[in-house]
Design a protein around this motif. Structure first.
Motif, PDB file in Angstrom:
ATOM      1  N   ALA A  77       0.832  -1.206   0.000  1.00 38.64           N
ATOM      2  CA  ALA A  77       0.000   0.000   0.000  1.00 38.64           C
ATOM      3  C   ALA A  77       0.865   1.254   0.000  1.00 38.64           C
ATOM      4  CB  ALA A  77      -0.936  -0.012   1.205  1.00 38.64           C
ATOM      5  N   ARG A  83      -4.658  -1.666  -5.406  1.00 44.13           N
ATOM      6  CA  ARG A  83      -5.547  -2.502  -4.604  1.00 44.13           C
ATOM      7  C   ARG A  83      -4.731  -3.539  -3.858  1.00 44.13           C
ATOM      8  NH1 ARG A  83      -8.913  -6.847  -7.668  1.00 44.13           N
ATOM      9  NH2 ARG A  83      -7.068  -8.080  -7.151  1.00 44.13           N
ATOM     10  N   VAL A  84      -5.090  -3.755  -2.600  1.00 47.47           N
ATOM     11  CA  VAL A  84      -4.490  -4.838  -1.819  1.00 47.47           C
ATOM     12  C   VAL A  84      -5.624  -5.639  -1.194  1.00 47.47           C
ATOM     13  CG1 VAL A  84      -3.020  -5.479   0.122  1.00 47.47           C
ATOM     14  CG2 VAL A  84      -2.392  -3.522  -1.309  1.00 47.47           C
ATOM     15  N   VAL A 101      -4.301  -0.682   7.442  1.00 42.95           N
ATOM     16  CA  VAL A 101      -3.608  -0.269   6.216  1.00 42.95           C
ATOM     17  C   VAL A 101      -4.316   0.920   5.577  1.00 42.95           C
ATOM     18  CG1 VAL A 101      -2.940  -0.982   3.891  1.00 42.95           C
ATOM     19  CG2 VAL A 101      -2.628  -2.555   5.810  1.00 42.95           C
ATOM     20  N   ARG A 102      -5.647   0.909   5.577  1.00 42.55           N
ATOM     21  CA  ARG A 102      -6.401   2.028   4.994  1.00 42.55           C
ATOM     22  C   ARG A 102      -6.048   3.350   5.669  1.00 42.55           C
ATOM     23  NH1 ARG A 102     -11.184  -1.236   5.743  1.00 42.55           N
ATOM     24  NH2 ARG A 102     -11.631  -2.439   3.849  1.00 42.55           N
ATOM     25  N   ALA A 105      -2.716   4.457   4.171  1.00 40.18           N
ATOM     26  CA  ALA A 105      -2.660   4.626   2.711  1.00 40.18           C
ATOM     27  C   ALA A 105      -4.078   4.784   2.177  1.00 40.18           C
ATOM     28  CB  ALA A 105      -1.969   3.428   2.066  1.00 40.18           C
ATOM     29  N   CYS A 108      -5.248   3.724  -1.407  1.00 43.28           N
ATOM     30  CA  CYS A 108      -5.222   2.320  -1.827  1.00 43.28           C
ATOM     31  C   CYS A 108      -6.528   1.639  -1.429  1.00 43.28           C
ATOM     32  CB  CYS A 108      -4.038   1.610  -1.168  1.00 43.28           C
ATOM     33  SG  CYS A 108      -3.903  -0.147  -1.567  1.00 43.28           S
ATOM     34  N   ARG A 109      -7.108   0.886  -2.342  1.00 43.53           N
ATOM     35  CA  ARG A 109      -8.317   0.121  -2.034  1.00 43.53           C
ATOM     36  C   ARG A 109      -7.900  -1.176  -1.345  1.00 43.53           C
ATOM     37  NH1 ARG A 109     -11.693  -3.050  -5.771  1.00 43.53           N
ATOM     38  NH2 ARG A 109     -10.292  -2.324  -7.405  1.00 43.53           N
ATOM     39  N   VAL A 110      -8.279  -1.324  -0.083  1.00 45.43           N
ATOM     40  CA  VAL A 110      -7.876  -2.494   0.704  1.00 45.43           C
ATOM     41  C   VAL A 110      -9.121  -3.320   1.005  1.00 45.43           C
ATOM     42  CG1 VAL A 110      -6.600  -3.312   2.711  1.00 45.43           C
ATOM     43  CG2 VAL A 110      -6.084  -1.064   1.748  1.00 45.43           C
TER      44      VAL A 110
END
Length: 229
Positions: A77, A83-84, A101-102, A105, A108-110
């Protein structure tokens, strides 16, 4: 086994080590102890160097939300992955990691999901990077009981060209998953590659000098593996 405990007793942590909550490198500066985590950076270096797949803008899948999976998810990310997807046997743990994580970051689409056949197949179908961070491939190679996990079979069915597959396991250095990735036309990246690159990052932190990567690769037998497509 003490990476998480170490993080709690040091004087200072770098950003990624703080996010992951684990340390694998300690640098002594005067009377202060500084903690770093080079696992994520080593994984990114391995993907870029041996996988030909820098993480920026990529659709990524991380299988497992333990220590290795946490390092992978945060690093991907932070490196600009688009995307993760984080899959774990306990979905609650995948959700917790995805939420963390979101926060670091937001661009980034998590996506959290359970480590089940259908979810694995959906996540991997259009992925460009797959990072395996469970002990499943090591257990299978060591003759662990119960046979091969169903989700690993689902994963194998969705491997494809244009994808890099990194198996964090390095004992054995060449796992069944890596063989399946190569057979499907994907690029296989051994856990030995990540081991070498994270070690190189640690070496540079300790010495201030670039690590002798060629010597390190030769020492662990990395150049002898059939890594490329």
């Amino acid at each position: 086994p003490h990476k998480e405990s170490a993080a709690g007793v040091l004087d200072e942590l770098d950003g990624l080590a703080r996010q992951i909550g684990a340390v694998n490198t300690v640098v002594v500066s005067g009377r202060r102890l500084h903690g770093f985590n080079t696992d994520g950076a080593g994984m990114l270096d391995a993907l870029a160097s041996d996988g030909g797949m820098p993480a920026a803008g990529r659709r990524c899948v991380v299988l497992g939300a333990g220590g290795g999976g946490r390092a992978a998810a945060f690093a991907l990310a932070a490196a600009g992955a688009s995307r993760v997807a984080v899959l774990n046997r306990t979905e609650r743990k995948a959700q917790s990691l995805a939420d963390a994580v979101r926060r670091t970051a937001p661009g980034c689409r998590v996506e959290p999901a359970p480590l089940l056949v259908d979810a694995v197949e959906r996540a991997v179908e259009d992925a460009e990077i797959v990072v395996h961070a469970t002990a499943a491939t090591m257990s299978a190679a060591m003759g662990g009981g119960g046979g091969r996990a169903d989700w690993l079979q689902g994963l194998a069915r969705r491997l494809h060209r244009g994808m890099a597959v990194l198996d964090m396991v390095y004992t054995p250095a060449w796992t069944e998953l890596l063989g399946e990735a190569k057979a499907a036309g994907a690029t296989a990246v051994s856990g030995l590659s990540m081991l070498v690159f994270q070690g190189a990052r640690s070496f540079q932190l300790w010495t201030g000098r670039p690590a002798p990567l060629d010597v390190m690769r030769q020492a662990v037998g990395l150049n002898e593996l059939p890594l490329k497509r």
